[in-house]
Design a protein around this motif. Structure first.
Motif, PDB file in Angstrom:
ATOM      1  N   GLU A 127     -33.368 -88.660   8.230  1.00  0.00           N
ATOM      2  CA  GLU A 127     -32.270 -89.487   8.730  1.00  0.00           C
ATOM      3  C   GLU A 127     -32.024 -89.113  10.183  1.00  0.00           C
ATOM      4  O   GLU A 127     -32.435 -88.039  10.634  1.00  0.00           O
ATOM      5  CB  GLU A 127     -30.979 -89.295   7.910  1.00  0.00           C
ATOM      6  N   ARG A 128     -31.418 -90.004  10.936  1.00  0.00           N
ATOM      7  CA  ARG A 128     -31.134 -89.740  12.353  1.00  0.00           C
ATOM      8  C   ARG A 128     -30.223 -88.520  12.491  1.00  0.00           C
ATOM      9  O   ARG A 128     -29.245 -88.403  11.739  1.00  0.00           O
ATOM     10  CB  ARG A 128     -30.463 -91.006  12.940  1.00  0.00           C
ATOM     11  N   VAL A 129     -30.564 -87.602  13.385  1.00  0.00           N
ATOM     12  CA  VAL A 129     -29.707 -86.423  13.576  1.00  0.00           C
ATOM     13  C   VAL A 129     -28.328 -86.866  14.071  1.00  0.00           C
ATOM     14  O   VAL A 129     -28.197 -87.861  14.783  1.00  0.00           O
ATOM     15  CB  VAL A 129     -30.328 -85.402  14.560  1.00  0.00           C
ATOM     16  N   VAL A 130     -27.294 -86.108  13.665  1.00  0.00           N
ATOM     17  CA  VAL A 130     -25.925 -86.482  14.067  1.00  0.00           C
ATOM     18  C   VAL A 130     -25.571 -85.910  15.434  1.00  0.00           C
ATOM     19  O   VAL A 130     -24.647 -86.400  16.095  1.00  0.00           O
ATOM     20  CB  VAL A 130     -24.861 -86.038  13.030  1.00  0.00           C
ATOM     21  N   ALA A 131     -26.286 -84.878  15.863  1.00  0.00           N
ATOM     22  CA  ALA A 131     -26.002 -84.288  17.170  1.00  0.00           C
ATOM     23  C   ALA A 131     -27.221 -83.497  17.638  1.00  0.00           C
ATOM     24  O   ALA A 131     -28.067 -83.105  16.822  1.00  0.00           O
ATOM     25  CB  ALA A 131     -24.788 -83.357  17.099  1.00  0.00           C
ATOM     26  N   ALA A 132     -27.299 -83.290  18.969  1.00  0.00           N
ATOM     27  CA  ALA A 132     -28.427 -82.550  19.556  1.00  0.00           C
ATOM     28  C   ALA A 132     -27.902 -81.600  20.622  1.00  0.00           C
ATOM     29  O   ALA A 132     -27.005 -81.956  21.396  1.00  0.00           O
ATOM     30  CB  ALA A 132     -29.430 -83.522  20.176  1.00  0.00           C
ATOM     31  N   TYR A 133     -28.482 -80.392  20.643  1.00  0.00           N
ATOM     32  CA  TYR A 133     -28.071 -79.400  21.632  1.00  0.00           C
ATOM     33  C   TYR A 133     -29.298 -78.779  22.289  1.00  0.00           C
ATOM     34  O   TYR A 133     -30.316 -78.548  21.626  1.00  0.00           O
ATOM     35  CB  TYR A 133     -27.240 -78.284  20.978  1.00  0.00           C
ATOM     36  N   GLY A 134     -29.157 -78.507  23.571  1.00  0.00           N
ATOM     37  CA  GLY A 134     -30.219 -77.806  24.289  1.00  0.00           C
ATOM     38  C   GLY A 134     -29.583 -76.899  25.310  1.00  0.00           C
ATOM     39  O   GLY A 134     -28.433 -77.133  25.721  1.00  0.00           O
ATOM     40  N   LEU A 135     -30.297 -75.874  25.707  1.00  0.00           N
ATOM     41  CA  LEU A 135     -29.748 -75.042  26.778  1.00  0.00           C
ATOM     42  C   LEU A 135     -30.824 -74.753  27.818  1.00  0.00           C
ATOM     43  O   LEU A 135     -32.023 -74.913  27.579  1.00  0.00           O
ATOM     44  CB  LEU A 135     -29.125 -73.759  26.228  1.00  0.00           C
ATOM     45  N   HIS A 136     -30.353 -74.360  29.001  1.00  0.00           N
ATOM     46  CA  HIS A 136     -31.250 -74.039  30.102  1.00  0.00           C
ATOM     47  C   HIS A 136     -30.822 -72.739  30.747  1.00  0.00           C
ATOM     48  O   HIS A 136     -29.648 -72.570  31.039  1.00  0.00           O
ATOM     49  CB  HIS A 136     -31.273 -75.157  31.137  1.00  0.00           C
ATOM     50  N   VAL A 137     -31.788 -71.840  30.948  1.00  0.00           N
ATOM     51  CA  VAL A 137     -31.471 -70.583  31.631  1.00  0.00           C
ATOM     52  C   VAL A 137     -31.540 -70.774  33.144  1.00  0.00           C
ATOM     53  O   VAL A 137     -32.286 -71.615  33.648  1.00  0.00           O
ATOM     54  CB  VAL A 137     -32.440 -69.453  31.212  1.00  0.00           C
ATOM     55  N   PHE A 138     -30.753 -69.966  33.849  1.00  0.00           N
ATOM     56  CA  PHE A 138     -30.738 -70.010  35.316  1.00  0.00           C
ATOM     57  C   PHE A 138     -30.932 -68.605  35.878  1.00  0.00           C
ATOM     58  O   PHE A 138     -30.308 -67.655  35.420  1.00  0.00           O
ATOM     59  CB  PHE A 138     -29.426 -70.616  35.821  1.00  0.00           C
ATOM     60  N   SER A 139     -31.802 -68.532  36.876  1.00  0.00           N
ATOM     61  CA  SER A 139     -32.089 -67.236  37.504  1.00  0.00           C
ATOM     62  C   SER A 139     -31.071 -66.924  38.589  1.00  0.00           C
ATOM     63  O   SER A 139     -31.098 -65.864  39.186  1.00  0.00           O
ATOM     64  CB  SER A 139     -33.494 -67.266  38.105  1.00  0.00           C
ATOM     65  N   THR A 140     -30.182 -67.854  38.867  1.00  0.00           N
ATOM     66  CA  THR A 140     -29.245 -67.724  39.972  1.00  0.00           C
ATOM     67  C   THR A 140     -27.923 -68.398  39.585  1.00  0.00           C
ATOM     68  O   THR A 140     -27.807 -68.939  38.490  1.00  0.00           O
ATOM     69  CB  THR A 140     -29.864 -68.370  41.239  1.00  0.00           C
ATOM     70  N   VAL A 141     -26.962 -68.348  40.455  1.00  0.00           N
ATOM     71  CA  VAL A 141     -25.645 -68.999  40.324  1.00  0.00           C
ATOM     72  C   VAL A 141     -24.779 -68.365  39.230  1.00  0.00           C
ATOM     73  O   VAL A 141     -23.735 -67.786  39.516  1.00  0.00           O
ATOM     74  CB  VAL A 141     -25.748 -70.528  40.092  1.00  0.00           C
ATOM     75  N   LEU A 142     -25.207 -68.482  37.963  1.00  0.00           N
ATOM     76  CA  LEU A 142     -24.388 -67.947  36.869  1.00  0.00           C
ATOM     77  C   LEU A 142     -24.699 -66.457  36.667  1.00  0.00           C
ATOM     78  O   LEU A 142     -25.863 -66.077  36.608  1.00  0.00           O
ATOM     79  CB  LEU A 142     -24.696 -68.674  35.562  1.00  0.00           C
ATOM     80  N   PRO A 143     -23.676 -65.625  36.516  1.00  0.00           N
ATOM     81  CA  PRO A 143     -23.932 -64.218  36.165  1.00  0.00           C
ATOM     82  C   PRO A 143     -24.618 -64.135  34.801  1.00  0.00           C
ATOM     83  O   PRO A 143     -24.465 -65.032  33.964  1.00  0.00           O
ATOM     84  CB  PRO A 143     -22.534 -63.600  36.077  1.00  0.00           C
ATOM     85  N   GLN A 144     -25.338 -63.040  34.584  1.00  0.00           N
ATOM     86  CA  GLN A 144     -26.085 -62.893  33.330  1.00  0.00           C
ATOM     87  C   GLN A 144     -25.160 -62.997  32.116  1.00  0.00           C
ATOM     88  O   GLN A 144     -24.108 -62.362  32.060  1.00  0.00           O
ATOM     89  CB  GLN A 144     -26.797 -61.545  33.288  1.00  0.00           C
ATOM     90  N   GLY A 145     -25.592 -63.831  31.158  1.00  0.00           N
ATOM     91  CA  GLY A 145     -24.846 -63.983  29.917  1.00  0.00           C
ATOM     92  C   GLY A 145     -23.747 -65.037  29.966  1.00  0.00           C
ATOM     93  O   GLY A 145     -23.184 -65.379  28.931  1.00  0.00           O
ATOM     94  N   MET A 146     -23.475 -65.571  31.150  1.00  0.00           N
ATOM     95  CA  MET A 146     -22.417 -66.590  31.264  1.00  0.00           C
ATOM     96  C   MET A 146     -22.948 -67.942  30.780  1.00  0.00           C
ATOM     97  O   MET A 146     -24.046 -68.354  31.123  1.00  0.00           O
ATOM     98  CB  MET A 146     -21.979 -66.701  32.731  1.00  0.00           C
ATOM     99  N   VAL A 147     -22.137 -68.627  29.961  1.00  0.00           N
ATOM    100  CA  VAL A 147     -22.507 -69.950  29.456  1.00  0.00           C
ATOM    101  C   VAL A 147     -21.616 -70.978  30.144  1.00  0.00           C
ATOM    102  O   VAL A 147     -20.409 -70.753  30.298  1.00  0.00           O
ATOM    103  CB  VAL A 147     -22.301 -70.027  27.928  1.00  0.00           C
ATOM    104  N   ALA A 148     -22.204 -72.102  30.574  1.00  0.00           N
ATOM    105  CA  ALA A 148     -21.406 -73.137  31.250  1.00  0.00           C
ATOM    106  C   ALA A 148     -21.859 -74.506  30.788  1.00  0.00           C
ATOM    107  O   ALA A 148     -23.051 -74.761  30.622  1.00  0.00           O
ATOM    108  CB  ALA A 148     -21.556 -73.018  32.764  1.00  0.00           C
ATOM    109  N   THR A 149     -20.881 -75.375  30.574  1.00  0.00           N
ATOM    110  CA  THR A 149     -21.205 -76.777  30.315  1.00  0.00           C
ATOM    111  C   THR A 149     -19.995 -77.603  30.709  1.00  0.00           C
ATOM    112  O   THR A 149     -18.988 -77.067  31.183  1.00  0.00           O
ATOM    113  CB  THR A 149     -21.612 -77.011  28.843  1.00  0.00           C
TER     114      THR A 149
END
Ligand SMILES: [Zn+2]
Length: 409
Positions: free
Chosen positions: A160-182
């Motif tokens: 059946e069609r998924v109800v939601a989708a999630y993805g993430l992207h790592v950054f080598s810069t800008v965000l401090p290590q371990g910080m999550v942003a959306t």
């Protein structure tokens, strides 16, 4: 034990996988060695696995132990797998052994993080009220691999069609290590590729009246395109057009037959996207007519704007805050100018795309080399976090779907 606690046990295993991927990067839609490593890493887990036809993708479905037949919901988690045509210059002991190819955008961490999520969720299988689809995707860097996987049925892989989708992207810069942003709404730009070829008639540099010089027409286009951007777009709904390549002629005293240039366009809304495209067509054709030259315009729409569903972005941010603590998960103040083919997934199903800071501890995120740089480095330490976050999103979203179905009955 929480998923977060379980994830820390996977640290070494995931780091090993990530480093193996990093040593042997592959480009584009055809990643046979990467696919092999993913299949080996998933071996023994209770997954229904299929591989792509037009690309070396891996789709794995985990059936929840508490799924109710005919009414089960499914959630999709995505990790892209391809590297970049960059020659690595990090000096790391696990640096690329393939000349001219490097995991300079951290997709090796995405693969390892998604494998980690699959391990964590497989352990919790008995409690899951629905299914999870793991989307291991080649060809993110300009090849539109996500679109091919959608055409091959990844969104319906669980039946059946998924109800939601999630993805993430790592950054080598800008965000401090371990910080999550959306953020809700637009999170990444749309990207288009433009090629303009102007044809005149060649001749002697001393006698332009006897030729038809394409160079002044191209020069006029370069300036007019920048003016077009500033005069046609809302200043708070910006776009950028960069001409990164421009070529004409071979000698100072020869009028060339043709002149060409290539540009990239980034925009953050469908309205701005449409306006830029229409503006480029108007300016290029109008100037060509004014200068009496022929013009070919090749305008390729690559990736659309990546738009997070507001409810899903809020849910993802709250989930990250509950796992890691409020200080480690923030709402991004504005979109970023990069682009992503996860945008195609989010055109079909609601979901959210999140950024994760992976700057090594000995670098300053404000000045560290950015993604795509030959010096970009990403810290393995974020792998258990990535795995736990993806797994937790799936568990909570399936619980939410089950509760909603219960309310509806
Ligand atoms: Zn990337």
């Amino acid at each position: 034990m929480s998923l977060y606690q379980n994830a820390s046990d996977l640290r070494e295993e995931l780091s090993e996988l990530r480093r193996a991927l990093h040593r042997e990067p592959e480009l584009g839609l055809d990643l046979p060695r990467t696919q092999e490593k993913v299949l080996a890493a998933l071996e023994g887990l209770p997954l229904e696995i299929s591989t792509g036809k037009g690309l070396t993708s891996v789709t794995a479905v985990l059936r929840g132990g508490r799924r109710s037949e005919g009414k089960a919901s499914a959630v999709l988690l995505r990790g892209d797998m391809d590297a970049l045509p960059v020659h690595e210059d990090t000096g790391l002991d696990y640096a690329s052994r393939v000349p001219g190819a490097m995991h300079a955008c951290g997709h090796d961490l995405h693969v390892a993080g998604l494998v980690g999520a699959a391990r964590l969720l497989a352990d919790r299988r008995a409690d899951l009220p629905g299914d999870v689809v793991f989307m291991f995707q080649p060809g993110e860097e300009g090849m539109g691999g996500a679109k091919i996987m959608i055409d091959e049925g990844v969104l319906d892989a669980a039946g059946e069609r998924v109800v939601a989708a999630y993805g993430l992207h790592v950054f080598s810069t800008v965000l401090p290590q371990g910080m999550v942003a959306t953020r809700p709404g637009t999170v990444l730009a749309a990207s288009d590729a433009v090629r303009v070829t102007v044809r005149g008639a060649g001749g002697h540099g001393s006698s332009p009246h006897a030729a038809n010089d394409p160079v002044p027409a191209v020069a006029a286009m370069v300036g007019a395109l920048q003016t077009m951007i500033t005069r046609n777009l809302d200043v708070l709904d910006a776009a950028v057009l960069t001409i990164g390549s421009l070529h004409a002629g071979s000698a100072g005293n020869v009028i060339p037959e043709t002149a060409t240039f290539d540009a990239t366009v980034r925009s953050f809304s469908e309205d701005a996207h449409r306006r830029v495209r229409a503006g480029v067509e108007r300016v290029v054709h109008g100037i060509a007519a004014a200068y009496g030259v022929e013009v070919d315009l090749d305008y390729q729409e690559q990736y659309p704007v990546t738009v997070n569903d507001a409810t899903e972005a809020d849910f993802a941010l709250r989930t990250a805050q509950e796992i890691f603590g409020g200080a480690r998960a923030i709402e991004a103040p504005r979109p970023m100018a990069g682009s992503e083919d996860f945008s195609f997934v989010l055109q079909h199903v609601p979901g959210a795309f999140l950024g994760v800071g992976a700057c090594p501890a000995d670098r300053d995120p404000a000045t560290a080399p950015m993604n795509h740089s030959p010096q970009a480095a990403f810290d393995d330490a974020v792998l258990p976090d990535s795995a736990a976050l993806l797994a937790e999103l799936a568990v909570r979203r399936l619980d939410r779907a089950e509760a909603a179905a219960g309310d509806a009955r």
